[in-house]
Scaffold this motif. Structure first.
Motif, PDB file in Angstrom:
ATOM      1  N   GLN A  50      -1.149 -11.760   4.912  1.00 11.58           N
ATOM      2  CA  GLN A  50      -0.126 -12.773   5.183  1.00 11.58           C
ATOM      3  C   GLN A  50       1.178 -12.152   5.680  1.00 11.58           C
ATOM      4  O   GLN A  50       1.855 -12.716   6.542  1.00 11.58           O
ATOM      5  N   VAL A  51       1.530 -11.000   5.146  1.00 14.21           N
ATOM      6  CA  VAL A  51       2.721 -10.300   5.641  1.00 14.21           C
ATOM      7  C   VAL A  51       2.534  -9.986   7.124  1.00 14.21           C
ATOM      8  O   VAL A  51       3.424 -10.211   7.951  1.00 14.21           O
ATOM      9  N   GLY A  52       1.346  -9.490   7.475  1.00 17.49           N
ATOM     10  CA  GLY A  52       1.059  -9.145   8.865  1.00 17.49           C
ATOM     11  C   GLY A  52       1.154 -10.348   9.785  1.00 17.49           C
ATOM     12  O   GLY A  52       1.711 -10.263  10.883  1.00 17.49           O
ATOM     13  N   LYS A  53       0.612 -11.474   9.339  1.00 16.37           N
ATOM     14  CA  LYS A  53       0.683 -12.684  10.173  1.00 16.37           C
ATOM     15  C   LYS A  53       2.130 -13.105  10.385  1.00 16.37           C
ATOM     16  O   LYS A  53       2.524 -13.483  11.499  1.00 16.37           O
ATOM     17  N   ALA A  54       2.920 -13.060   9.317  1.00 21.90           N
ATOM     18  CA  ALA A  54       4.321 -13.476   9.415  1.00 21.90           C
ATOM     19  C   ALA A  54       5.082 -12.576  10.394  1.00 21.90           C
ATOM     20  O   ALA A  54       5.791 -13.063  11.284  1.00 21.90           O
ATOM     21  N   VAL A  64       3.113   1.835   9.022  1.00 25.07           N
ATOM     22  CA  VAL A  64       4.087   1.259   8.097  1.00 25.07           C
ATOM     23  C   VAL A  64       5.304   2.171   8.070  1.00 25.07           C
ATOM     24  O   VAL A  64       5.254   3.325   8.508  1.00 25.07           O
ATOM     25  N   ASP A  65       6.399   1.631   7.562  1.00 25.97           N
ATOM     26  CA  ASP A  65       7.626   2.422   7.470  1.00 25.97           C
ATOM     27  C   ASP A  65       7.621   3.303   6.234  1.00 25.97           C
ATOM     28  O   ASP A  65       8.181   4.395   6.253  1.00 25.97           O
ATOM     29  N   LEU A  66       7.006   2.806   5.174  1.00 28.53           N
ATOM     30  CA  LEU A  66       7.000   3.571   3.928  1.00 28.53           C
ATOM     31  C   LEU A  66       5.684   3.332   3.203  1.00 28.53           C
ATOM     32  O   LEU A  66       5.274   2.191   3.013  1.00 28.53           O
ATOM     33  N   TYR A  67       5.037   4.438   2.825  1.00 30.09           N
ATOM     34  CA  TYR A  67       3.807   4.350   2.043  1.00 30.09           C
ATOM     35  C   TYR A  67       4.071   5.016   0.702  1.00 30.09           C
ATOM     36  O   TYR A  67       4.564   6.141   0.647  1.00 30.09           O
ATOM     37  N   LEU A  68       3.769   4.295  -0.370  1.00 29.82           N
ATOM     38  CA  LEU A  68       4.063   4.796  -1.714  1.00 29.82           C
ATOM     39  C   LEU A  68       2.773   4.999  -2.507  1.00 29.82           C
ATOM     40  O   LEU A  68       1.848   4.184  -2.400  1.00 29.82           O
ATOM     41  N   ILE A  69       2.732   6.046  -3.330  1.00 30.87           N
ATOM     42  CA  ILE A  69       1.711   6.118  -4.379  1.00 30.87           C
ATOM     43  C   ILE A  69       2.143   5.090  -5.428  1.00 30.87           C
ATOM     44  O   ILE A  69       3.214   5.223  -6.025  1.00 30.87           O
ATOM     45  N   GLN A 126      -5.399   3.173   6.388  1.00 27.78           N
ATOM     46  CA  GLN A 126      -5.925   2.522   7.595  1.00 27.78           C
ATOM     47  C   GLN A 126      -6.386   1.092   7.297  1.00 27.78           C
ATOM     48  O   GLN A 126      -6.181   0.188   8.099  1.00 27.78           O
ATOM     49  N   GLU A 127      -6.963   0.889   6.119  1.00 26.09           N
ATOM     50  CA  GLU A 127      -7.357  -0.479   5.740  1.00 26.09           C
ATOM     51  C   GLU A 127      -6.136  -1.380   5.576  1.00 26.09           C
ATOM     52  O   GLU A 127      -6.134  -2.538   5.991  1.00 26.09           O
ATOM     53  N   SER A 128      -5.077  -0.841   4.975  1.00 24.59           N
ATOM     54  CA  SER A 128      -3.834  -1.622   4.845  1.00 24.59           C
ATOM     55  C   SER A 128      -3.269  -1.965   6.218  1.00 24.59           C
ATOM     56  O   SER A 128      -2.828  -3.099   6.455  1.00 24.59           O
ATOM     57  N   LEU A 129      -3.291  -0.983   7.123  1.00 27.07           N
ATOM     58  CA  LEU A 129      -2.754  -1.218   8.476  1.00 27.07           C
ATOM     59  C   LEU A 129      -3.541  -2.309   9.188  1.00 27.07           C
ATOM     60  O   LEU A 129      -2.975  -3.138   9.903  1.00 27.07           O
ATOM     61  N   GLN A 130      -4.854  -2.313   8.952  1.00 29.82           N
ATOM     62  CA  GLN A 130      -5.687  -3.346   9.565  1.00 29.82           C
ATOM     63  C   GLN A 130      -5.297  -4.729   9.028  1.00 29.82           C
ATOM     64  O   GLN A 130      -5.150  -5.681   9.787  1.00 29.82           O
ATOM     65  N   ARG A 131      -5.121  -4.816   7.715  1.00 25.73           N
ATOM     66  CA  ARG A 131      -4.734  -6.105   7.125  1.00 25.73           C
ATOM     67  C   ARG A 131      -3.339  -6.512   7.604  1.00 25.73           C
ATOM     68  O   ARG A 131      -3.061  -7.685   7.852  1.00 25.73           O
ATOM     69  N   ARG A 171      15.084  -7.755   6.711  1.00 28.59           N
ATOM     70  CA  ARG A 171      14.395  -6.834   7.616  1.00 28.59           C
ATOM     71  C   ARG A 171      13.600  -5.801   6.835  1.00 28.59           C
ATOM     72  O   ARG A 171      13.329  -4.706   7.318  1.00 28.59           O
ATOM     73  N   HIS A 172      13.222  -6.137   5.610  1.00 29.04           N
ATOM     74  CA  HIS A 172      12.549  -5.186   4.722  1.00 29.04           C
ATOM     75  C   HIS A 172      11.582  -6.003   3.850  1.00 29.04           C
ATOM     76  O   HIS A 172      12.009  -6.946   3.173  1.00 29.04           O
ATOM     77  N   ILE A 173      10.305  -5.639   3.914  1.00 32.07           N
ATOM     78  CA  ILE A 173       9.268  -6.385   3.198  1.00 32.07           C
ATOM     79  C   ILE A 173       8.475  -5.411   2.336  1.00 32.07           C
ATOM     80  O   ILE A 173       8.029  -4.374   2.819  1.00 32.07           O
ATOM     81  N   ASP A 174       8.296  -5.776   1.080  1.00 32.40           N
ATOM     82  CA  ASP A 174       7.551  -4.920   0.152  1.00 32.40           C
ATOM     83  C   ASP A 174       6.203  -5.549  -0.174  1.00 32.40           C
ATOM     84  O   ASP A 174       6.136  -6.673  -0.662  1.00 32.40           O
ATOM     85  N   THR A 175       5.119  -4.805   0.100  1.00 34.98           N
ATOM     86  CA  THR A 175       3.799  -5.292  -0.287  1.00 34.98           C
ATOM     87  C   THR A 175       2.991  -4.131  -0.845  1.00 34.98           C
ATOM     88  O   THR A 175       3.535  -3.044  -1.068  1.00 34.98           O
ATOM     89  N   ALA A 176       1.715  -4.355  -1.125  1.00 36.15           N
ATOM     90  CA  ALA A 176       0.843  -3.314  -1.662  1.00 36.15           C
ATOM     91  C   ALA A 176      -0.591  -3.758  -1.460  1.00 36.15           C
ATOM     92  O   ALA A 176      -0.880  -4.956  -1.450  1.00 36.15           O
ATOM     93  N   ALA A 177      -1.492  -2.780  -1.355  1.00 35.82           N
ATOM     94  CA  ALA A 177      -2.908  -3.111  -1.193  1.00 35.82           C
ATOM     95  C   ALA A 177      -3.385  -4.015  -2.335  1.00 35.82           C
ATOM     96  O   ALA A 177      -4.116  -4.970  -2.113  1.00 35.82           O
ATOM     97  N   ILE A 178      -2.930  -3.749  -3.547  1.00 34.11           N
ATOM     98  CA  ILE A 178      -3.422  -4.489  -4.715  1.00 34.11           C
ATOM     99  C   ILE A 178      -2.896  -5.927  -4.775  1.00 34.11           C
ATOM    100  O   ILE A 178      -3.461  -6.765  -5.483  1.00 34.11           O
ATOM    101  N   TYR A 179      -1.846  -6.265  -4.035  1.00 38.64           N
ATOM    102  CA  TYR A 179      -1.266  -7.622  -4.148  1.00 38.64           C
ATOM    103  C   TYR A 179      -2.098  -8.683  -3.420  1.00 38.64           C
ATOM    104  O   TYR A 179      -1.853  -9.865  -3.608  1.00 38.64           O
ATOM    105  N   SER A 180      -2.988  -8.262  -2.549  1.00 35.18           N
ATOM    106  CA  SER A 180      -3.742  -9.167  -1.670  1.00 35.18           C
ATOM    107  C   SER A 180      -2.827 -10.051  -0.835  1.00 35.18           C
ATOM    108  O   SER A 180      -3.141 -11.193  -0.534  1.00 35.18           O
ATOM    109  N   THR A 181      -1.671  -9.512  -0.450  1.00 32.57           N
ATOM    110  CA  THR A 181      -0.748 -10.277   0.405  1.00 32.57           C
ATOM    111  C   THR A 181      -0.489  -9.595   1.749  1.00 32.57           C
ATOM    112  O   THR A 181       0.268 -10.117   2.574  1.00 32.57           O
TER     113      THR A 181
END
Ligand SMILES: NC(=O)c1ccc[n+]([C@@H]2O[C@H](COP(=O)([O-])OP(=O)(O)OC[C@H]3O[C@@H](n4cnc5c(N)ncnc54)[C@H](OP(=O)(O)O)[C@@H]3O)[C@@H](O)[C@H]2O)c1
Ligand SMILES: *[C@@H]1O[C@H](CO)[C@@H](O)[C@H](O)[C@H]1NC(C)=O
Ligand SMILES: *[C@@H]1O[C@H](CO)[C@@H](O)[C@H](O)[C@H]1NC(C)=O
Ligand SMILES: *[C@@H]1O[C@H](CO)[C@@H](O)[C@H](O)[C@H]1NC(C)=O
Length: 334
Positions: free
Chosen positions: A85-89, A136-141, A125-130, A72-82
């Motif tokens: 796919q996380v959003g679709k899943a 999101v639950d957590l946004y990290l620098i 906002q761009e990440s949220l769109q993707r 129930r916890h998924i880790d991604t990042a803008a730079i991963y280009s994933t």
């Protein structure tokens, strides 16, 4: 804690196969909760040091398998280009009725070229769109280091970036905010400058890099630690040189794993959970995804933990030395 874990397992038993288990939730300093294990979605570097670009739907499949297995916890990042796919899943599993949005904890990260205070909200906002989600639950620098998009270093102070993070949270675009790859001095400096303490720190934690003093600092200040690259060099060298032991066939690890009818990767993840860390193992292999979350039905002895503690050699898989000229480089420079 024990009672709650039991209840969670009993409650979800009808949907989730028993053997996969469910990660107990951990309270964040802002009142939200984070599941105690997540799936990583970074595809890593190629042999010549470039980020692997996703071409198919391997991450989407992995995240769907993970949700079915009880993650129930998924880790991604803008730079991963994933993120897409996380959003679709996640949206597929919501459509199937397996989860609701609020059942799943999604972390993403701000890349180094968006560190200006007023660049943070648009980047999120761009990440949220993707991700095709409204928060999101957590946004990290992602790093304390700022770069221009041409990869030259930019001197923007992460204290400035943090103001943008606080503003993003105030707009409801993220529930919690935190940082990644910050050291103790940087965390201290941040806390002196801001009223908002990071909810979480994400750093490399594995057998070769256990970071006891950093973990102690975070515990004392109510900052939850998520541990990246949890397997370190277990499956062989991932970087520049020959890393210290252990490998996955190390006799001491095999002995402990055999005792519990577990695999060595499961013992390693269990150890990290017992250190108080939230591991985020990455796999795009269904059987491994299922295996990696089945670590909440056994416990190591103090003696076994001492054996595993001995592998700590302060060896980093991810030192990113080419950033060492930045005034905000967080790691030892030798
Ligand atoms: N904040 C940061 O700066 C930062 C940096 C690095 C990573 N991260 C995050 O942390 C996540 C995890 O770190 P990571 O991807 O570097 O490394 P990792 O999770 O330690 O290792 C991933 C590798 O281990 C393999 N693997 C996974 N489970 C296995 C098992 N049970 N048995 C055998 N092999 C197994 C995977 O293979 P297959 O996929 O082929 O199964 C993959 O090659 C990343 O995906 C990312 O989300 C964050
Ligand atoms: C976004 O998610 C919604 C459901 O929340 C879904 O109906 C829609 O098709 C998704 N959009 C994309 C582009 O995937
Ligand atoms: C990179 O971009 C920055 C900001 O636009 C600029 O000041 C710098 O000269 C550029 N560096 C190179 C090597 O192009
Ligand atoms: C050992 O673990 C495997 C894989 O989870 C399981 O299929 C098997 O039944 C277990 N054996 C015992 C004796 O518990």
């Amino acid at each position: 804690m024990f009672v709650r874990v039991t209840l969670v397992l009993a409650f979800t038993a009808s949907v989730i196969p028993d053997c996969f288990g469910v990660a107990p939730k951990i309270k964040l300093n802002d009142g939200y909760e984070i599941p105690g294990l997540g799936i990583g979605t970074w595809l890593g570097f190629t042999k010549d040091g470039q980020r692997v670009q996703t071409t198919g739907d391997e991450v989407q499949k992995a995240v769907e398998w993970a949700i079915d297995a009880g993650y129930r916890h998924i880790d991604t990042a803008a730079i991963y280009s994933t993120e897409t796919q996380v959003g679709k899943a996640v949206n597929n599993k919501i459509a199937e009725g397996v989860i609701k949005r609020e059942d799943v904890f999604i972390t993403t990260k701000l890349w180094n070229d968006r560190h200006a205070e007023d660049a943070v909200i648009p980047a999120l906002q761009e990440s949220l769109q993707r991700l095709n989600t409204s928060y999101v639950d957590l946004y990290l620098i992602h790093w304390p280091i700022a770069e221009f998009s041409n990869h030259t270093l930019d001197g923007t102070d992460y204290l400035t970036t943090w103001k943008g993070m606080v503003a993003a949270r105030a707009q409801g675009l993220t529930r919690s905010i935190g940082v990644s790859n910050f050291n103790v001095q940087q965390l201290n400096r941040l806390q002196e400058a801001s009223d908002v303490v990071p909810a979480a720190l994400q750093v490399e934690i594995n057998l070769n890099l256990q970071q006891p003093s950093l973990l102690e600092y975070c515990q004392k200040h109510g900052i939850v630690v998520t541990g990246y690259t949890p397997f370190g060099s277990l499956f062989g060298a991932r970087g520049r040189d020959e890393p210290p032991p252990p490998r996955v066939d190390h006799p001491e690890l095999v002995r402990i794993a055999t005792k519990y009818n577990k695999t060595v990767p499961q013992v390693v993840l269990r150890y990290e959970v017992e250190l108080g860390v939230i591991p985020i193992p990455k796999s795009t292999t269904k059987s491994r995804i299922e295996q990696n979350i089945a670590v909440f039905d056994f416990a190591l002895t103090a003696e076994e933990r001492a054996t595993l503690r001995n592998f700590d050699k302060h060896y980093r898989v991810i030192p990113v030395k080419h950033w060492s000229k930045s005034p905000y480089y967080p790691f030892e420079k030798n």
